[in-house]
Scaffold this motif. Sequence first.
Motif, PDB file in Angstrom:
ATOM      1  N   GLN A 188    -118.751  14.883  39.129  1.00 59.86           N
ATOM      2  CA  GLN A 188    -117.932  14.701  40.316  1.00 59.86           C
ATOM      3  C   GLN A 188    -118.136  15.026  41.449  1.00 59.86           C
ATOM      4  OE1 GLN A 188    -113.914  15.675  38.614  1.00 59.86           O
ATOM      5  NE2 GLN A 188    -113.641  13.636  37.594  1.00 59.86           N
ATOM      6  N   ARG A 189    -118.472  16.176  41.778  1.00 60.00           N
ATOM      7  CA  ARG A 189    -118.655  16.792  42.950  1.00 60.00           C
ATOM      8  C   ARG A 189    -120.201  16.571  43.350  1.00 60.00           C
ATOM      9  NH1 ARG A 189    -116.139  22.798  43.559  1.00 60.00           N
ATOM     10  NH2 ARG A 189    -116.988  22.501  45.645  1.00 60.00           N
ATOM     11  N   LEU A 190    -121.247  16.456  42.372  1.00 60.04           N
ATOM     12  CA  LEU A 190    -122.502  16.159  42.922  1.00 60.04           C
ATOM     13  C   LEU A 190    -122.916  14.806  43.224  1.00 60.04           C
ATOM     14  CD1 LEU A 190    -124.255  18.413  40.097  1.00 60.04           C
ATOM     15  CD2 LEU A 190    -124.551  18.658  42.621  1.00 60.04           C
ATOM     16  N   PHE A 191    -121.902  13.728  42.507  1.00 62.91           N
ATOM     17  CA  PHE A 191    -122.228  12.257  42.664  1.00 62.91           C
ATOM     18  C   PHE A 191    -121.394  11.320  43.076  1.00 62.91           C
ATOM     19  CE2 PHE A 191    -125.280  14.315  39.185  1.00 62.91           C
ATOM     20  CZ  PHE A 191    -126.437  14.044  40.040  1.00 62.91           C
ATOM     21  N   LEU A 192    -119.982  11.705  42.626  1.00 58.20           N
ATOM     22  CA  LEU A 192    -118.966  10.491  42.782  1.00 58.20           C
ATOM     23  C   LEU A 192    -118.079  11.048  43.743  1.00 58.20           C
ATOM     24  CD1 LEU A 192    -118.126  10.518  38.900  1.00 58.20           C
ATOM     25  CD2 LEU A 192    -119.576   9.451  40.312  1.00 58.20           C
ATOM     26  N   GLN A 193    -118.343  11.870  44.679  1.00 57.19           N
ATOM     27  CA  GLN A 193    -117.416  12.100  46.003  1.00 57.19           C
ATOM     28  C   GLN A 193    -118.101  11.227  46.949  1.00 57.19           C
ATOM     29  OE1 GLN A 193    -115.653  16.440  45.477  1.00 57.19           O
ATOM     30  NE2 GLN A 193    -117.457  16.238  46.665  1.00 57.19           N
ATOM     31  N   GLN A 194    -116.952  10.970  47.990  1.00 57.51           N
ATOM     32  CA  GLN A 194    -117.641  10.025  49.251  1.00 57.51           C
ATOM     33  C   GLN A 194    -118.387  10.784  49.733  1.00 57.51           C
ATOM     34  OE1 GLN A 194    -114.440   8.744  51.648  1.00 57.51           O
ATOM     35  NE2 GLN A 194    -115.879   7.453  52.915  1.00 57.51           N
ATOM     36  N   SER A 195    -118.485  12.257  49.971  1.00 60.77           N
ATOM     37  CA  SER A 195    -119.722  12.992  50.576  1.00 60.77           C
ATOM     38  C   SER A 195    -119.947  13.975  49.469  1.00 60.77           C
ATOM     39  CB  SER A 195    -119.125  13.742  51.714  1.00 60.77           C
ATOM     40  OG  SER A 195    -118.776  12.844  52.710  1.00 60.77           O
ATOM     41  N   PRO A 196    -121.020  13.626  48.644  1.00 58.74           N
ATOM     42  CA  PRO A 196    -121.456  14.512  47.383  1.00 58.74           C
ATOM     43  C   PRO A 196    -121.962  15.943  48.014  1.00 58.74           C
ATOM     44  CG  PRO A 196    -122.410  12.275  47.159  1.00 58.74           C
ATOM     45  CD  PRO A 196    -121.878  12.146  48.658  1.00 58.74           C
ATOM     46  N   GLU A 197    -121.688  17.000  47.200  1.00 59.87           N
ATOM     47  CA  GLU A 197    -122.034  18.247  47.717  1.00 59.87           C
ATOM     48  C   GLU A 197    -123.207  18.573  46.921  1.00 59.87           C
ATOM     49  OE1 GLU A 197    -118.389  20.967  47.344  1.00 59.87           O
ATOM     50  OE2 GLU A 197    -117.514  19.320  46.526  1.00 59.87           O
ATOM     51  N   LYS A 198    -123.763  19.895  47.471  1.00 62.90           N
ATOM     52  CA  LYS A 198    -125.080  20.331  46.781  1.00 62.90           C
ATOM     53  C   LYS A 198    -124.584  21.439  45.737  1.00 62.90           C
ATOM     54  CE  LYS A 198    -128.052  19.502  51.026  1.00 62.90           C
ATOM     55  NZ  LYS A 198    -129.018  20.024  52.050  1.00 62.90           N
ATOM     56  N   MET A 199    -125.623  21.928  45.080  1.00 68.05           N
ATOM     57  CA  MET A 199    -125.210  22.644  43.870  1.00 68.05           C
ATOM     58  C   MET A 199    -125.016  24.161  44.389  1.00 68.05           C
ATOM     59  SD  MET A 199    -127.602  22.013  40.380  1.00 68.05           S
ATOM     60  CE  MET A 199    -127.205  20.494  39.722  1.00 68.05           C
ATOM     61  N   ALA A 200    -125.814  24.497  45.574  1.00 72.17           N
ATOM     62  CA  ALA A 200    -125.625  25.684  46.477  1.00 72.17           C
ATOM     63  C   ALA A 200    -124.283  26.031  46.705  1.00 72.17           C
ATOM     64  CB  ALA A 200    -126.711  25.853  47.364  1.00 72.17           C
ATOM     65  N   VAL A 201    -123.988  24.845  47.353  1.00 75.49           N
ATOM     66  CA  VAL A 201    -122.386  24.991  47.944  1.00 75.49           C
ATOM     67  C   VAL A 201    -121.425  25.007  46.829  1.00 75.49           C
ATOM     68  CG1 VAL A 201    -120.579  23.823  49.176  1.00 75.49           C
ATOM     69  CG2 VAL A 201    -122.837  23.376  49.890  1.00 75.49           C
ATOM     70  N   ILE A 202    -121.403  24.350  45.650  1.00 75.25           N
ATOM     71  CA  ILE A 202    -120.612  24.362  44.527  1.00 75.25           C
ATOM     72  C   ILE A 202    -120.844  25.692  44.062  1.00 75.25           C
ATOM     73  CG2 ILE A 202    -120.011  23.560  42.172  1.00 75.25           C
ATOM     74  CD1 ILE A 202    -121.396  20.991  43.178  1.00 75.25           C
ATOM     75  N   ALA A 203    -121.909  26.265  43.855  1.00 75.79           N
ATOM     76  CA  ALA A 203    -122.088  27.593  43.347  1.00 75.79           C
ATOM     77  C   ALA A 203    -121.381  28.801  44.126  1.00 75.79           C
ATOM     78  CB  ALA A 203    -123.564  28.052  43.391  1.00 75.79           C
ATOM     79  N   ARG A 204    -121.505  28.526  45.500  1.00 74.33           N
ATOM     80  CA  ARG A 204    -120.831  29.673  46.504  1.00 74.33           C
ATOM     81  C   ARG A 204    -119.331  29.568  46.226  1.00 74.33           C
ATOM     82  NH1 ARG A 204    -123.183  28.267  50.568  1.00 74.33           N
ATOM     83  NH2 ARG A 204    -121.959  26.996  51.463  1.00 74.33           N
ATOM     84  N   GLN A 205    -118.697  28.407  46.276  1.00 76.38           N
ATOM     85  CA  GLN A 205    -117.303  28.210  46.404  1.00 76.38           C
ATOM     86  C   GLN A 205    -116.691  28.648  44.750  1.00 76.38           C
ATOM     87  OE1 GLN A 205    -116.617  23.998  47.030  1.00 76.38           O
ATOM     88  NE2 GLN A 205    -116.887  24.490  49.346  1.00 76.38           N
ATOM     89  N   LEU A 206    -117.675  28.533  43.617  1.00 75.34           N
ATOM     90  CA  LEU A 206    -116.999  28.909  42.520  1.00 75.34           C
ATOM     91  C   LEU A 206    -117.479  30.480  42.101  1.00 75.34           C
ATOM     92  CD1 LEU A 206    -117.785  25.724  40.294  1.00 75.34           C
ATOM     93  CD2 LEU A 206    -115.591  26.456  41.132  1.00 75.34           C
TER      94      LEU A 206
END
Length: 242
Positions: A188-206
């Motif tokens: 969902q966060r990598l592909f399905l959001q209007q503004s897809p996120e990068k793995m590095a951003v997801i990793a930092r937030q989690l």
Amino acid sequence: MAPIDELRLALQQYSDRTPKDERLCKLIIAICSESRDNPQRRKLVDRLLRQLQLLPKLSKSSHPYYYEAVNKTWEWLEKHLHEFNPRRSPIQASLTTWVNTHLRYRIHDLHITHNPKVLSLDLDALERSRFYNDYLDGLEVEIERIERQEKQAVARAIVKYIDRDPEYELRNCYPRNRPDCNCQILVQRLFLQQSPEKMAVIARQLNIKTQTIYSFWKRTGLSKIQGIGRHIAQKNSDFMSG
């Protein structure tokens, strides 16, 4: 300008310049440059037909006259290849659409032939007429429109399945001890959001290592999503041909 030169020019215009497209262009030109009574032409045509039969987008059908229609389509292609007029790039896609258009028309014609109560038309006469060319042009556009709609329907079905995750196969797929970084959240966060996120951003937030997410996605997550996509695409294909 000679017909063979017109064909060569059209192929050059729409080729995407990949080795696959360039080889296909050379093969088409080689076939059309030979006389029909030359054995070499027959060998080249056989090579082209073998390639076409392996194309994933060649129309498939459970219709009882499908295989008879395929054989007649190959006979037609051998006679009319010089009339091929690519309309889009790459050449392989344009040729596939051209063949599919005729194949579906052949199935329709065979259905009429085998069911005499239905109005029958002389296909050979139509092939020589402007009506036939106009019909195929319009049908090709319609087929492309339907194919786009089918692809969009599959994409919507995949997104809907991911969001619902009815079997919990995505939410139960995650790196060890990190259910908050499950496959559903990642896709969902990598592909399905209007503004897809990068793995590095997801990793930092989690608060998880980027390499951990990347390895999990490459080893497990991606293949699971691809499997779901193939399953839904197959179900959609079965529904459309049923």
